[in-house]
Write a protein that holds these residues in place. Structure first.
Motif, short mmCIF file in Angstrom:
data_model
loop_
_atom_site.label_atom_id
_atom_site.label_comp_id
_atom_site.label_asym_id
_atom_site.label_seq_id
_atom_site.Cartn_x
_atom_site.Cartn_y
_atom_site.Cartn_z
N MET A 1 -2.10 5.74 3.43
CA MET A 1 -2.95 4.81 3.95
C MET A 1 -4.46 5.09 3.51
N THR A 2 -4.81 6.31 3.28
CA THR A 2 -6.14 6.29 1.95
C THR A 2 -6.14 6.01 0.17
N VAL A 3 -4.44 5.47 0.32
CA VAL A 3 -4.17 4.87 -1.48
C VAL A 3 -3.84 3.30 -1.11
N TYR A 5 -4.73 1.00 1.17
CA TYR A 5 -5.29 -0.11 1.75
C TYR A 5 -6.29 -0.25 0.56
N PRO A 6 -6.55 0.16 0.45
CA PRO A 6 -7.35 0.19 -1.48
C PRO A 6 -7.12 -0.84 -2.21
#
Length: 146
Positions: A1-3, A5-6
């Motif tokens: 998710m942290t990769v 979404y951006p």
């Protein structure tokens, strides 16, 4: 998710930026008339959209081709386009300027008129009528004042 979404946020922000540049073109053209320089924001916005479309095509090529060629097709353009990071920074700065410029309210009322001269005798035209309760016309009074 942290990769993930951006990764979706960057194209979305660029798309909004491109839309804002196109809309800002209408504001600038309305204020300053149509010229090549007033069309620059729209041209930059269109180029951003074209770049995003190109990246989507490259992503499709990567998904469709699992081989080395498919990976090179996807990885080579971003490496070659790394100077574009500087361009994107400049575009963001330009967009902030355009946003601020679009919020500036201009009024056509002036409290002061400045006449600059350099040893010339400027011709000035003054106007104004004379009311029934006035001894001289406004034009005469302004001519004397000038």
């Amino acid at each position: 998710m942290t990769v993930v979404y951006p990764m979706f946020a960057v194209p979305l922000v660029l798309l909004v930026l491109a839309l804002f540049l196109v809309v800002n073109t209408a504001v600038v053209v309305r204020r300053e008339r149509l010229s090549l320089s007033t069309l620059a924001p729209a041209a930059i916005g269109v180029l951003i959209v074209m770049t995003l479309v190109s990246l989507v095509i490259q992503l499709v090529a990567l998904v469709c081709s699992a081989g080395l060629v498919g990976r090179l097709v996807f990885l080579l353009p971003p490496v070659a386009a790394s100077p574009g990071v500087v361009l994107i920074f400049e575009l963001v700065a330009y967009t902030v300027y355009a946003f601020v410029y679009s919020r500036i309210r201009t009024e056509d009322v002036a409290d002061v008129v400045v006449v600059l001269g350099s040893g010339l005798n400027p011709v000035m035209i003054v106007s104004g009528g004379k009311g029934s309760d006035e001894r001289r016309s406004e034009a005469e009074a302004m001519a004397e004042y000038v």
